[in-house]
Design a protein around this motif. Structure first.
Motif, PDB file in Angstrom:
ATOM      1  N   GLU A 141       5.832   2.523   1.626  1.00 18.33           N
ATOM      2  CA  GLU A 141       4.702   1.620   1.424  1.00 18.33           C
ATOM      3  C   GLU A 141       4.547   0.721   2.642  1.00 18.33           C
ATOM      4  O   GLU A 141       5.522   0.369   3.293  1.00 18.33           O
ATOM      5  CB  GLU A 141       4.844   0.809   0.139  1.00 18.33           C
ATOM      6  CG  GLU A 141       5.883  -0.264   0.147  1.00 18.33           C
ATOM      7  CD  GLU A 141       5.966  -1.048  -1.157  1.00 18.33           C
ATOM      8  OE1 GLU A 141       5.466  -0.579  -2.197  1.00 18.33           O
ATOM      9  OE2 GLU A 141       6.555  -2.136  -1.120  1.00 18.33           O
ATOM     10  N   VAL A 142       3.284   0.432   2.928  1.00 24.02           N
ATOM     11  CA  VAL A 142       2.978  -0.535   3.963  1.00 24.02           C
ATOM     12  C   VAL A 142       3.048  -1.885   3.254  1.00 24.02           C
ATOM     13  O   VAL A 142       2.294  -2.142   2.310  1.00 24.02           O
ATOM     14  CB  VAL A 142       1.576  -0.302   4.569  1.00 24.02           C
ATOM     15  CG1 VAL A 142       1.283  -1.344   5.634  1.00 24.02           C
ATOM     16  CG2 VAL A 142       1.460   1.108   5.126  1.00 24.02           C
ATOM     17  N   SER A 143       3.982  -2.711   3.686  1.00 25.82           N
ATOM     18  CA  SER A 143       4.186  -4.024   3.068  1.00 25.82           C
ATOM     19  C   SER A 143       3.620  -5.088   4.007  1.00 25.82           C
ATOM     20  O   SER A 143       4.046  -5.202   5.151  1.00 25.82           O
ATOM     21  CB  SER A 143       5.688  -4.237   2.838  1.00 25.82           C
ATOM     22  OG  SER A 143       5.910  -5.468   2.232  1.00 25.82           O
ATOM     23  N   ILE A 144       2.635  -5.845   3.515  1.00 28.76           N
ATOM     24  CA  ILE A 144       1.935  -6.826   4.340  1.00 28.76           C
ATOM     25  C   ILE A 144       2.152  -8.208   3.751  1.00 28.76           C
ATOM     26  O   ILE A 144       1.932  -8.426   2.554  1.00 28.76           O
ATOM     27  CB  ILE A 144       0.416  -6.518   4.380  1.00 28.76           C
ATOM     28  CG1 ILE A 144       0.213  -5.099   4.881  1.00 28.76           C
ATOM     29  CG2 ILE A 144      -0.323  -7.512   5.243  1.00 28.76           C
ATOM     30  CD1 ILE A 144      -0.972  -4.408   4.300  1.00 28.76           C
ATOM     31  N   VAL A 182       0.865  -1.184   0.000  1.00 32.72           N
ATOM     32  CA  VAL A 182       0.000   0.000   0.000  1.00 32.72           C
ATOM     33  C   VAL A 182       0.902   1.235   0.000  1.00 32.72           C
ATOM     34  O   VAL A 182       1.579   1.520   0.989  1.00 32.72           O
ATOM     35  CB  VAL A 182      -0.911   0.031   1.252  1.00 32.72           C
ATOM     36  CG1 VAL A 182      -1.828   1.249   1.202  1.00 32.72           C
ATOM     37  CG2 VAL A 182      -1.709  -1.246   1.389  1.00 32.72           C
ATOM     38  N   PRO A 183       0.943   1.998  -1.130  1.00 35.72           N
ATOM     39  CA  PRO A 183       1.777   3.206  -1.152  1.00 35.72           C
ATOM     40  C   PRO A 183       1.211   4.286  -0.231  1.00 35.72           C
ATOM     41  O   PRO A 183       0.003   4.513  -0.206  1.00 35.72           O
ATOM     42  CB  PRO A 183       1.723   3.658  -2.609  1.00 35.72           C
ATOM     43  CG  PRO A 183       0.750   2.782  -3.321  1.00 35.72           C
ATOM     44  CD  PRO A 183       0.244   1.752  -2.374  1.00 35.72           C
ATOM     45  N   VAL A 184       2.121   4.925   0.549  1.00 36.47           N
ATOM     46  CA  VAL A 184       1.723   6.014   1.455  1.00 36.47           C
ATOM     47  C   VAL A 184       2.765   7.125   1.363  1.00 36.47           C
ATOM     48  O   VAL A 184       3.827   6.946   0.780  1.00 36.47           O
ATOM     49  CB  VAL A 184       1.585   5.519   2.927  1.00 36.47           C
ATOM     50  CG1 VAL A 184       0.439   4.533   3.066  1.00 36.47           C
ATOM     51  CG2 VAL A 184       2.878   4.915   3.441  1.00 36.47           C
ATOM     52  N   ALA A 185       2.460   8.260   1.963  1.00 37.84           N
ATOM     53  CA  ALA A 185       3.372   9.413   1.934  1.00 37.84           C
ATOM     54  C   ALA A 185       4.677   9.088   2.657  1.00 37.84           C
ATOM     55  O   ALA A 185       4.680   8.386   3.673  1.00 37.84           O
ATOM     56  CB  ALA A 185       2.706  10.621   2.591  1.00 37.84           C
ATOM     57  N   GLY A 186       5.769   9.618   2.145  1.00 34.71           N
ATOM     58  CA  GLY A 186       7.090   9.384   2.713  1.00 34.71           C
ATOM     59  C   GLY A 186       7.286   9.977   4.096  1.00 34.71           C
ATOM     60  O   GLY A 186       8.230   9.623   4.799  1.00 34.71           O
ATOM     61  N   THR A 187       6.388  10.871   4.499  1.00 30.14           N
ATOM     62  CA  THR A 187       6.514  11.523   5.809  1.00 30.14           C
ATOM     63  C   THR A 187       5.922  10.682   6.936  1.00 30.14           C
ATOM     64  O   THR A 187       6.129  11.002   8.111  1.00 30.14           O
ATOM     65  CB  THR A 187       5.788  12.881   5.780  1.00 30.14           C
ATOM     66  OG1 THR A 187       4.426  12.652   5.369  1.00 30.14           O
ATOM     67  CG2 THR A 187       6.462  13.847   4.832  1.00 30.14           C
ATOM     68  N   LEU A 188       5.179   9.636   6.603  1.00 34.90           N
ATOM     69  CA  LEU A 188       4.516   8.831   7.635  1.00 34.90           C
ATOM     70  C   LEU A 188       5.505   7.932   8.367  1.00 34.90           C
ATOM     71  O   LEU A 188       6.524   7.523   7.818  1.00 34.90           O
ATOM     72  CB  LEU A 188       3.407   7.979   7.004  1.00 34.90           C
ATOM     73  CG  LEU A 188       2.223   8.763   6.447  1.00 34.90           C
ATOM     74  CD1 LEU A 188       1.267   7.848   5.713  1.00 34.90           C
ATOM     75  CD2 LEU A 188       1.485   9.494   7.562  1.00 34.90           C
ATOM     76  N   ARG A 189       5.148   7.618   9.629  1.00 29.85           N
ATOM     77  CA  ARG A 189       5.956   6.704  10.430  1.00 29.85           C
ATOM     78  C   ARG A 189       5.076   5.542  10.853  1.00 29.85           C
ATOM     79  O   ARG A 189       3.851   5.588  10.719  1.00 29.85           O
ATOM     80  CB  ARG A 189       6.522   7.455  11.636  1.00 29.85           C
ATOM     81  CG  ARG A 189       7.463   8.561  11.140  1.00 29.85           C
ATOM     82  CD  ARG A 189       8.106   9.452  12.136  1.00 29.85           C
ATOM     83  NE  ARG A 189       8.358   8.908  13.457  1.00 29.85           N
ATOM     84  CZ  ARG A 189       8.490   9.664  14.529  1.00 29.85           C
ATOM     85  NH1 ARG A 189       8.397  10.967  14.432  1.00 29.85           N
ATOM     86  NH2 ARG A 189       8.725   9.127  15.704  1.00 29.85           N
ATOM     87  N   GLY A 190       5.687   4.498  11.370  1.00 31.66           N
ATOM     88  CA  GLY A 190       4.942   3.305  11.768  1.00 31.66           C
ATOM     89  C   GLY A 190       3.781   3.583  12.691  1.00 31.66           C
ATOM     90  O   GLY A 190       2.709   2.989  12.570  1.00 31.66           O
ATOM     91  N   LYS A 191       3.977   4.536  13.615  1.00 33.73           N
ATOM     92  CA  LYS A 191       2.913   4.845  14.578  1.00 33.73           C
ATOM     93  C   LYS A 191       1.708   5.531  13.924  1.00 33.73           C
ATOM     94  O   LYS A 191       0.639   5.603  14.514  1.00 33.73           O
ATOM     95  CB  LYS A 191       3.455   5.697  15.725  1.00 33.73           C
ATOM     96  CG  LYS A 191       3.926   7.069  15.315  1.00 33.73           C
ATOM     97  CD  LYS A 191       4.461   7.833  16.503  1.00 33.73           C
ATOM     98  CE  LYS A 191       4.856   9.240  16.076  1.00 33.73           C
ATOM     99  NZ  LYS A 191       5.351  10.022  17.181  1.00 33.73           N
ATOM    100  N   ASP A 192       1.887   6.030  12.675  1.00 33.86           N
ATOM    101  CA  ASP A 192       0.779   6.679  11.952  1.00 33.86           C
ATOM    102  C   ASP A 192      -0.115   5.662  11.235  1.00 33.86           C
ATOM    103  O   ASP A 192      -1.189   6.000  10.755  1.00 33.86           O
ATOM    104  CB  ASP A 192       1.327   7.637  10.887  1.00 33.86           C
ATOM    105  CG  ASP A 192       2.204   8.720  11.490  1.00 33.86           C
ATOM    106  OD1 ASP A 192       1.850   9.241  12.570  1.00 33.86           O
ATOM    107  OD2 ASP A 192       3.249   9.035  10.888  1.00 33.86           O
ATOM    108  N   ILE A 193       0.373   4.430  11.148  1.00 33.37           N
ATOM    109  CA  ILE A 193      -0.318   3.393  10.370  1.00 33.37           C
ATOM    110  C   ILE A 193      -1.103   2.474  11.298  1.00 33.37           C
ATOM    111  O   ILE A 193      -0.646   2.118  12.383  1.00 33.37           O
ATOM    112  CB  ILE A 193       0.711   2.543   9.581  1.00 33.37           C
ATOM    113  CG1 ILE A 193       1.640   3.429   8.749  1.00 33.37           C
ATOM    114  CG2 ILE A 193       0.029   1.492   8.725  1.00 33.37           C
ATOM    115  CD1 ILE A 193       0.969   4.232   7.671  1.00 33.37           C
ATOM    116  N   GLU A 194      -2.284   2.088  10.863  1.00 34.05           N
ATOM    117  CA  GLU A 194      -3.107   1.132  11.603  1.00 34.05           C
ATOM    118  C   GLU A 194      -3.281  -0.110  10.736  1.00 34.05           C
ATOM    119  O   GLU A 194      -3.845  -0.025   9.638  1.00 34.05           O
ATOM    120  CB  GLU A 194      -4.480   1.744  11.925  1.00 34.05           C
ATOM    121  CG  GLU A 194      -5.397   0.790  12.648  1.00 34.05           C
ATOM    122  CD  GLU A 194      -6.811   1.352  12.857  1.00 34.05           C
ATOM    123  OE1 GLU A 194      -7.576   0.712  13.572  1.00 34.05           O
ATOM    124  OE2 GLU A 194      -7.132   2.408  12.278  1.00 34.05           O
TER     125      GLU A 194
END
Length: 192
Positions: free
Chosen positions: A100-103, A43-55
């Motif tokens: 990217e969130v890699s699952i 899942v592509p996401v903004a480069g500014t995000l950190r792990g704690k921003d993702i659910e």
């Protein structure tokens, strides 16, 4: 009277279906691939995000992926069950400054192709057209490998007009029984 499609018509039809499927999959907010054993979602996401921003919420039958406080990218029942303890997610940097969130989802049933990640997916693939990667017997777990080897042996035996492993087992049992009961006459016995 209907006629079967010619090989070139079938090829063209398959190519059109594959192109349409690829186009539909491109509209999803994520990319996914699978092998017979597992499934990977990016899942592509903004480069500014950190792990704690993702659910990311993973259960045996559900998956939710979202940026906290926003509409989820994925939220629904999985097409098939997964092994939660063998599944994981990470947040990775990708070229171009994004992330990217890699699952990674480990399938519970390792003999099944999925037509979508979640049942409420807008676009599904035709699993009858999935071309599996070549695998080696060594890639299989012990029980599956034994079953495949037995099937291959039985197939070779049938091709040579010889008895299958099951038929050999029955003949061995009969020979043992005959040896234990020499007083019985088996000369007119018929076996099917």
């Amino acid at each position: 009277m209907s006629t079967s499609p010619t090989p070139s018509e079938r090829e063209r039809s398959d190519a059109e279906a594959k192109a349409r499927e690829k186009e539909e999959q491109a509209k999803l907010p994520y990319k996914w691939t699978q092998t017979i054993k597992d499934l990977d979602v990016a899942v592509p996401v903004a480069g500014t995000l950190r792990g704690k921003d993702i659910e990311v919420v993973m259960t045996k039958t559900k998956l939710k992926v979202a940026i906290k406080g926003q509409e989820p990218f994925i939220d629904g029942d999985l097409t098939h069950a997964i092994k939660v303890d063998e599944s994981a997610w990470t947040l990775e940097s990708v070229s171009g400054g994004g992330k990217e969130v890699s699952i990674h989802l480990d399938k519970s049933n390792k003999m099944e192709w999925w037509n979508a990640v979640v049942t409420n997916a807008e676009y599904k693939i035709d699993t009858s057209k999935v071309v599996p990667e070549n695998s080696k017997l060594g890639d299989l777990d012990g029980e599956t490998r034994g079953m495949v080897e037995k099937m291959m042996y039985d197939q070779r035996q049938k091709e040579m007009g010889k008895p299958t492993s099951e038929e050999e087992g029955k003949m061995d049992m009969l020979k043992k029984f005959q040896a234990q009961h020499p007083e019985m006459d088996f000369s007119n016995a018929k076996f099917s």
